[in-house]
Design a protein around this motif. Sequence first.
Motif, PDB file in Angstrom:
ATOM      1  N   MET A 108     -29.048   6.927  17.109  1.00  0.00           N
ATOM      2  CA  MET A 108     -30.261   6.342  17.695  1.00  0.00           C
ATOM      3  C   MET A 108     -29.947   4.982  18.303  1.00  0.00           C
ATOM      4  N   SER A 109     -30.295   4.837  19.534  1.00  0.00           N
ATOM      5  CA  SER A 109     -30.104   3.519  20.126  1.00  0.00           C
ATOM      6  C   SER A 109     -31.470   2.906  20.401  1.00  0.00           C
ATOM      7  N   ASN A 110     -31.454   1.605  20.573  1.00  0.00           N
ATOM      8  CA  ASN A 110     -32.689   0.873  20.810  1.00  0.00           C
ATOM      9  C   ASN A 110     -32.985   0.687  22.289  1.00  0.00           C
ATOM     10  N   THR A 111     -32.305   1.490  23.091  1.00  0.00           N
ATOM     11  CA  THR A 111     -32.448   1.299  24.529  1.00  0.00           C
ATOM     12  C   THR A 111     -33.288   2.413  25.149  1.00  0.00           C
ATOM     13  N   LEU A 112     -34.228   1.995  25.988  1.00  0.00           N
ATOM     14  CA  LEU A 112     -35.005   2.957  26.767  1.00  0.00           C
ATOM     15  C   LEU A 112     -34.478   2.909  28.188  1.00  0.00           C
ATOM     16  N   SER A 113     -34.333   4.080  28.794  1.00  0.00           N
ATOM     17  CA  SER A 113     -33.911   4.003  30.198  1.00  0.00           C
ATOM     18  C   SER A 113     -34.794   4.872  31.077  1.00  0.00           C
ATOM     19  N   PHE A 114     -34.966   4.407  32.294  1.00  0.00           N
ATOM     20  CA  PHE A 114     -35.851   5.061  33.258  1.00  0.00           C
ATOM     21  C   PHE A 114     -35.195   5.091  34.631  1.00  0.00           C
ATOM     22  N   ASP A 115     -35.476   6.156  35.360  1.00  0.00           N
ATOM     23  CA  ASP A 115     -34.946   6.263  36.716  1.00  0.00           C
ATOM     24  C   ASP A 115     -36.070   6.516  37.705  1.00  0.00           C
ATOM     25  N   TYR A 116     -35.948   5.885  38.855  1.00  0.00           N
ATOM     26  CA  TYR A 116     -36.971   6.021  39.893  1.00  0.00           C
ATOM     27  C   TYR A 116     -36.309   6.267  41.249  1.00  0.00           C
ATOM     28  N   ILE A 117     -37.018   7.005  42.065  1.00  0.00           N
ATOM     29  CA  ILE A 117     -36.638   7.144  43.465  1.00  0.00           C
ATOM     30  C   ILE A 117     -37.604   6.280  44.273  1.00  0.00           C
ATOM     31  N   VAL A 118     -37.059   5.456  45.144  1.00  0.00           N
ATOM     32  CA  VAL A 118     -37.918   4.662  46.025  1.00  0.00           C
ATOM     33  C   VAL A 118     -37.924   5.330  47.398  1.00  0.00           C
ATOM     34  N   PRO A 119     -39.067   5.916  47.795  1.00  0.00           N
ATOM     35  CA  PRO A 119     -39.099   6.619  49.074  1.00  0.00           C
ATOM     36  C   PRO A 119     -38.942   5.638  50.240  1.00  0.00           C
ATOM     37  N   GLY A 120     -38.160   6.023  51.225  1.00  0.00           N
ATOM     38  CA  GLY A 120     -37.835   5.091  52.293  1.00  0.00           C
ATOM     39  C   GLY A 120     -38.816   5.065  53.436  1.00  0.00           C
ATOM     40  N   ASP A 121     -39.647   6.081  53.504  1.00  0.00           N
ATOM     41  CA  ASP A 121     -40.470   6.205  54.703  1.00  0.00           C
ATOM     42  C   ASP A 121     -41.900   5.732  54.488  1.00  0.00           C
ATOM     43  N   ASP A 122     -42.209   5.266  53.293  1.00  0.00           N
ATOM     44  CA  ASP A 122     -43.599   4.957  53.001  1.00  0.00           C
ATOM     45  C   ASP A 122     -43.762   3.554  52.419  1.00  0.00           C
ATOM     46  N   PHE A 123     -44.067   2.627  53.313  1.00  0.00           N
ATOM     47  CA  PHE A 123     -44.196   1.233  52.898  1.00  0.00           C
ATOM     48  C   PHE A 123     -45.323   1.052  51.881  1.00  0.00           C
ATOM     49  N   THR A 124     -46.362   1.860  52.002  1.00  0.00           N
ATOM     50  CA  THR A 124     -47.502   1.673  51.101  1.00  0.00           C
ATOM     51  C   THR A 124     -47.139   1.996  49.650  1.00  0.00           C
ATOM     52  N   ARG A 125     -46.093   2.800  49.466  1.00  0.00           N
ATOM     53  CA  ARG A 125     -45.726   3.172  48.089  1.00  0.00           C
ATOM     54  C   ARG A 125     -44.695   2.244  47.464  1.00  0.00           C
ATOM     55  N   ALA A 126     -44.139   1.340  48.263  1.00  0.00           N
ATOM     56  CA  ALA A 126     -43.160   0.398  47.711  1.00  0.00           C
ATOM     57  C   ALA A 126     -43.820  -0.406  46.605  1.00  0.00           C
ATOM     58  N   GLY A 127     -43.154  -0.494  45.479  1.00  0.00           N
ATOM     59  CA  GLY A 127     -43.712  -1.242  44.359  1.00  0.00           C
ATOM     60  C   GLY A 127     -44.191  -0.357  43.225  1.00  0.00           C
ATOM     61  N   GLU A 128     -44.238   0.947  43.470  1.00  0.00           N
ATOM     62  CA  GLU A 128     -44.708   1.851  42.410  1.00  0.00           C
ATOM     63  C   GLU A 128     -43.792   1.827  41.192  1.00  0.00           C
ATOM     64  N   ALA A 129     -42.491   1.791  41.449  1.00  0.00           N
ATOM     65  CA  ALA A 129     -41.538   1.782  40.331  1.00  0.00           C
ATOM     66  C   ALA A 129     -41.674   0.483  39.536  1.00  0.00           C
ATOM     67  N   SER A 130     -41.751  -0.637  40.240  1.00  0.00           N
ATOM     68  CA  SER A 130     -41.903  -1.937  39.564  1.00  0.00           C
ATOM     69  C   SER A 130     -43.185  -1.970  38.743  1.00  0.00           C
ATOM     70  N   SER A 131     -44.227  -1.426  39.326  1.00  0.00           N
ATOM     71  CA  SER A 131     -45.510  -1.398  38.646  1.00  0.00           C
ATOM     72  C   SER A 131     -45.419  -0.594  37.353  1.00  0.00           C
ATOM     73  N   ASP A 132     -44.708   0.531  37.425  1.00  0.00           N
ATOM     74  CA  ASP A 132     -44.550   1.383  36.250  1.00  0.00           C
ATOM     75  C   ASP A 132     -43.742   0.677  35.157  1.00  0.00           C
ATOM     76  N   VAL A 133     -42.665   0.017  35.569  1.00  0.00           N
ATOM     77  CA  VAL A 133     -41.832  -0.707  34.600  1.00  0.00           C
ATOM     78  C   VAL A 133     -42.642  -1.833  33.956  1.00  0.00           C
ATOM     79  N   LYS A 134     -43.393  -2.540  34.783  1.00  0.00           N
ATOM     80  CA  LYS A 134     -44.218  -3.639  34.269  1.00  0.00           C
ATOM     81  C   LYS A 134     -45.201  -3.113  33.215  1.00  0.00           C
ATOM     82  N   HIS A 135     -45.830  -2.005  33.552  1.00  0.00           N
ATOM     83  CA  HIS A 135     -46.791  -1.383  32.652  1.00  0.00           C
ATOM     84  C   HIS A 135     -46.133  -1.005  31.321  1.00  0.00           C
TER      85      HIS A 135
END
Lengths: 142, 115
Positions: A1-28
């Motif tokens: 058991m490790s104490n590390t959580l890891s997450f992976d995200y794809i940042v879509p390149g064609d949609d400026f309005t969606r930029a920030g979704e990954a950061s928002s999720d991590v923040k949450h």
Amino acid sequence: MSNTLSFDYIVPGDDFTRAGEASSDVKHKLKKIGYDSDAIRRVAIAMYEGEINMVIHAGGGKVHVEISPEKIEMVLSDNGPGIEDVALAMREGYSTAPDKVRALGFGAGMGLPNMKKSTDVMEISTKVGVGTTLHMTVYAKR
Amino acid sequence: MTVNEVASVLDAEIVTAGDLNAEVKTACGSDMMSDVLAFVKDQSVLLTGLNNPQVVRTAEMMDMRCIIFVRGKEPTEEVVALAKQKEITILKTQHRLFTACGLLYSHGLSGGDRS
């Protein structure tokens, strides 16, 4: 058991309005864990700037995040054009973003310097024509 | 002052309400989100004429409570939907940026620390 959580995200390149979704999720997620609020803010800023950069310059990319009680590590990688002159790109006010990006409120040449300022460690590896990878670390307590 | 009081000082319409009783002390006015991300520290109100979802994202990353669209800008549906989801209040005022900032300043909001 490790104490590390890891997450992976794809940042879509064609949609400026969606930029920030990954950061928002991590923040949450970090808020839910009850992580130090200053560290959360610094992670959110650095990662969001990185996401915006990937959308503006690289046609999107990937983000890998590892959260442990001591630190948060972020790896942002893209297959974009690479950075020709890293020292120049790190200079406040220097930007290669097109005017249409400025009209959206970005491209002031503050992104990379702000990412460096917000994190405890930042390393850039980049190759022109191949892509850019950014490693950033934020410690739970500065 | 509270977000509610901010709305009344600016004669602003409440487009979507987060916590209207949230206490705010500092604000910043900018159309350049890069600068908001780089220079803002603990400001809880953002005044802007820029109208796209990244305004809400920026406010979210900076833990801001309230976004004020100046010059009568009508926030887009995407902007409103995202703000609702993030429980950030959106206000709309007919005042221009300078006047809106001045009104809030004269009612006790400050620009926060320079760093």
